[in-house]
Design an enzyme around this catalytic site. Structure first.
Site, PDB file in Angstrom:
ATOM      1  N   THR A 153       0.866  -1.181   0.000  1.00 33.60           N
ATOM      2  CA  THR A 153       0.000   0.000   0.000  1.00 33.60           C
ATOM      3  C   THR A 153       0.898   1.226   0.000  1.00 33.60           C
ATOM      4  OG1 THR A 153      -0.014   0.248   2.402  1.00 33.60           O
ATOM      5  CG2 THR A 153      -1.703  -1.163   1.426  1.00 33.60           C
ATOM      6  N   GLU A 174      -5.269  -3.742   3.330  1.00 27.70           N
ATOM      7  CA  GLU A 174      -5.059  -4.480   4.579  1.00 27.70           C
ATOM      8  C   GLU A 174      -6.256  -5.367   4.938  1.00 27.70           C
ATOM      9  OE1 GLU A 174      -4.499  -1.341   4.018  1.00 27.70           O
ATOM     10  OE2 GLU A 174      -2.729  -0.575   5.059  1.00 27.70           O
ATOM     11  N   LYS A 214     -10.759  17.801  15.865  1.00 29.84           N
ATOM     12  CA  LYS A 214     -11.132  17.419  17.221  1.00 29.84           C
ATOM     13  C   LYS A 214     -11.357  18.672  18.048  1.00 29.84           C
ATOM     14  CE  LYS A 214      -8.931  13.093  16.384  1.00 29.84           C
ATOM     15  NZ  LYS A 214      -7.774  12.218  16.505  1.00 29.84           N
ATOM     16  N   TRP A 263     -15.811  15.319  17.543  1.00 32.09           N
ATOM     17  CA  TRP A 263     -15.128  15.227  16.260  1.00 32.09           C
ATOM     18  C   TRP A 263     -15.973  15.891  15.172  1.00 32.09           C
ATOM     19  CZ3 TRP A 263     -12.638   9.661  15.717  1.00 32.09           C
ATOM     20  CH2 TRP A 263     -11.716   9.484  16.771  1.00 32.09           C
TER      21      TRP A 263
END
Lengths: 545, 545
Positions: free
Chosen positions: A185, A330, A439, A444
């Protein structure tokens, strides 16, 4: 108490034997620009056997790596079968990487042989002198002269190498946990990181791809595989197709809207998988060059979020059902698929289809906040997505040597870097990348959501939102706006525009004007450059009181 | 080279966590005679947790066996989840076995607890005094008084035992190769033989059940599970449903045509699985009591060969698609499913659908002749079917102690006892049981095929065909005929009738007349009694020159 069941390993060899034997008349169809060349799976099996013998002849032993630098085509499929089934490890080189990245991954994986398509041999030739472990290059689909090789590297013709080799190979039994294939990746920072799939993970993932609620691939399908074979194993489609006898339609290097439309018209695939950009391009092309898409029963879109407008356009204009899915290298990559629950219709159905979908039984998922606590699945609370399961990576290849990427794994979970929420019934709604989320006061804020809302203003051409330090709230959003030519818009007007569109506490106070949003090589917003410009004091920021 | 993937075990615990959490509003619907009682999977999960705590309270530890003596219902499903997920082993007692067989299997498996439905508690009470390891009986769906227990056995009410137990259970991680559930097969000779499924075998089999080309089970389905939960785990449907969120419609003890028709009308299942006899009975009932069956997208028929006439009747009269499948307790049971290849229609499609179908990638199959050689897949050559794979038995439980059944396994293959051929594209056509096939001059004659042809004669009510010793040909067929009342037919006429219907060399020379064909307890032809009668000289045989 042990069971009395057989301890049969789940291997690529089993898929090869079954697929090329049971479905010997299924086809791999490779596009050549204006038409197709065809090969039946029986023949693919014989060619794979010949390739395995040929690779043994080049000295490939044990779990040595065999690289491929190829488009999606019949020969690449043969390598998919032969290399893992003979016990070696297939390394699909991503031909879109920068030269220095290619050098890094070929040396890091220690590739012994590379099989290359003649059409991109010059691309390989540029970096080949820096590949320190490669001893042989095999040129497929064109003359060996396409490749200029440095001293110490032998060049072979794929067809000549296979000619006369035995058409059967006694595929060895291998441990299902052994490496079968690897894929690197390319994150935005650091070196590419290698994910090493096992026979077991690929086998289980292939079964999942054929499950009704996933890609639902069956022997009646002809799958148009647009996702490159060097991108997370084409989302697992080649192995899954071989497992159930679906035919494969491979576009080779013809990934532009025009040849894709021609392929669909000529070959009438029932299924396809690609990133949104491909479908967006095809949609634009079809406007003026309509083609019958009715053969497509389902189209899987993943890789990045699928815009709802794209789903609707394909649905309304062509009757094509787009299914949204999420995954990453992944995760093999199948992490979730958006199949609405039974009985849901209309707008409610669409709302489910916009999400990234539900993880299957083999993928466990959770959301983790800044303090490392699990976030409830209430449709609102956000956290970083973490996943685990039998086809999820536990680490990167040789991670113990340099520790790079180790922060992505903890306690048996993969940190995906994606931020979002889960509905109570398990549908994932991704809102941001964790490095881009803002944040603010313990909550968030999605930078992507703010960008979408700002870009809805008629005077705004583009906008990127990043978090900047704030004494009281830790971080607050900064909006970097590109104004449309001939228009103007004041920060105050933008703030007013956003009131009511996002929660009051999320409305940004900080605005700056830029000429264009910096982009990465694949066209994504490169927000770290905006953050850097701000940190260096290069941006004029208007702060509204 | 090891892969970098997670080594996540494939366990029932994972299915339970996923199914009861992700699909908490999917239902298990249990028929009560005239209506249904309903439970959502979230509730099933809480009840399963309570059951696990309760079983621990009764002293169930490690991999102890917990028996069930139950119909298909919500409580049986709870036991399916709780027992293996807590690390114990579920033993589904077949309530149709003879008393002495029940005694044998409960003692052989060393059941510690038995959960019983009150409606069949008297049946259990008859044999319970002979169960030497059972210490507790839990009565579900009725009063504890339904069971009279011998001294030393405690009787509990299912509901009372669960009441007040915690609604969560921290299902332990178990090795995927550990035993999860067991099921005894009752052959026609010897004691029943135990097959012990592993977590891994059940998990993989559940994935297969949900694959498009198998049962294609999805979260949109409501599956009517007629196959008893004590018959090869209901063909894997409960675990598969839990894996993908399909709802389950459980008939409890109401397996007669009338309540089945009522269930289908009221609950509109999309999918069902049962042996041919059930469908035959339903078909006859529907003649005079028509019901709308249109909710059924697919019906799987297995357990014994599905008569083509049955498939056509459901297709033509009710638009119901019957899919033929093959398997046995030793194969979990999914061995093959008859999904015709893509693009096949009309008579050709039907010809594929009559077969037992194709084995999936996880099931390897071969045909072996008398000399132990593999027989080619040419659509004609016959041999005994042998299979192997991750959900195929490698032995019977405790087989090493008495060796009983050991002849069913060799070189990693299960001898199925079924005889047939494979088409070149992998479709299985079973023609006989290996013990009934007639071996004549090195060729195999199907006793079933001859019986079908003889029974086509208008004067024949029934006919059984067995092999009898022959000096020249080793064996030749003997036809035992039951003549229709008021009719007569001479051996010579029968031979003439068969000429042209079967190959000349297969036409029998030996005929005998009997009053009826002896049958087993489940209604199958008991041909070993005809063979015995012949051997003892009790049959008058006409031998045509």
């Amino acid at each position: 108490m042990l069971s009395t069941m057989q301890d049969t390993p789940l291997t690529i060899g089993r898929i090869v034997r079954h697929g090329t034997g049971m479905y010997s008349s299924s086809e791999v169809i490779t596009w050549t620009g204006t038409e197709a060349r065809r090969e039946q799976y029986g023949q693919t099996g014989r060619r794979a056997a010949q390739l395995a013998h040929a690779l043994r002849g080049l000295g490939v032993t044990g779990d040595q790596r065999v690289g491929t630098f190829m488009w999606n085509n019949a020969e690449h499929l043969q390598a998919y079968l032969a290399v893992p089934a003979m016990g070696a490890v297939l390394h699909t080189l991503n031909l879109r990487l920068f030269p220095e990245q290619l050098t890094y991954i070929a040396n890091h994986a220690e590739d012994h042989v590379v099989i290359v398509d003649a059409s991109i041999a010059p691309l390989l030739a540029r970096v080949l002198p820096t590949f320190s472990t490669v001893r042989h290059v095999v040129v497929a689909n064109g003359p060996v002269e396409a490749l200029e090789a440095p001293a110490g590297v032998e060049v072979h013709s794929y067809d000549e190498l296979l000619a006369g080799q035995p058409e059967e190979y006694d595929w060895p039994e291998v441990d299902e946990r052994q490496a079968a294939a690897m894929c690197y990746t390319s994150g935005t920072t650091g070196n590419p990181k290698g994910v090493v799939y096992s026979h077991r993970s690929i086998y289980l993932h292939s079964m999942q791809v054929c499950m009704s609620d996933s890609m639902n691939l069956s022997g009646s399908d002809k799958a148009l595989v647009i996702v490159p074979q060097f991108h997370a194993m084409s989302w697992g489609m080649p192995y899954a197709a071989m497992m159930v006898g679906a035919s494969l339609l491979m576009p080779d290097r013809f990934l532009q809207p025009e040849p894709l439309a021609a392929m669909i018209a000529a070959e009438r695939p029932t299924f396809a998988g690609a990133v949104p950009t491909i479908w967006q391009g095809l949609l634009a092309h079809l406007e003026s060059n309509p083609v019958d898409l009715s053969s497509l029963r389902d189209v899987i879109v993943g890789g990045s979020a699928c815009p709802p407008a794209l789903m609707h356009a394909f649905n309304d204009r062509y009757g094509v059902h787009i299914t949204h899915a999420w995954g990453m290298t992944e995760t093999s990559p199948l992490g979730s698929v958006a199949r609405p629950p039974a009985g849901v219709t209309g707008d409610e159905e669409w709302a489910y289809r916009y999400t990234q979908g539900r993880p299957p039984a083999s993928v466990s998922a959770r959301l983790i906040d800044d303090d490392g606590n699990e976030v409830p699945w209430d449709g609102e609370s956000v956290g970083e997505l973490e996943v685990s399961g039998p086809w999820i990576a536990a680490s990167y290849y040789r991670q113990d040597e340099d520790g790079e990427g180790a922060d992505k794994f903890h306690d048996g979970w993969l940190r995906t870097g994606d931020v979002g929420s889960f509905t109570p019934d398990g549908f994932l709604k991704l809102t941001d990348r964790s490095k881009d989320v803002i944040k603010s006061g313990g909550e968030w804020i999605s930078s992507v959501e703010l960008e979408n809302q700002v870009m809805a203003h008629p005077a705004v051409a583009e906008a990127a939102v990043v978090g900047i330090p704030d004494e009281k709230w830790d971080e607050r959003p900064l909006v970097a706006v590109v104004v449309r030519e001939g228009q103007t818009v004041q920060p105050r007007e933008l703030r007013e525009f956003l009131e009511g569109r996002v929660a009051h506490w999320q409305v940004p106070e900080n605005y700056t004007y830029i000429e264009e949003v910096p982009k990465t090589s694949v066209g994504k917003f490169d927000k770290k450059r905006i953050r850097a410009a701000f940190a260096e004091g290069k941006l004029d920021v208007t702060h509204l009181p």
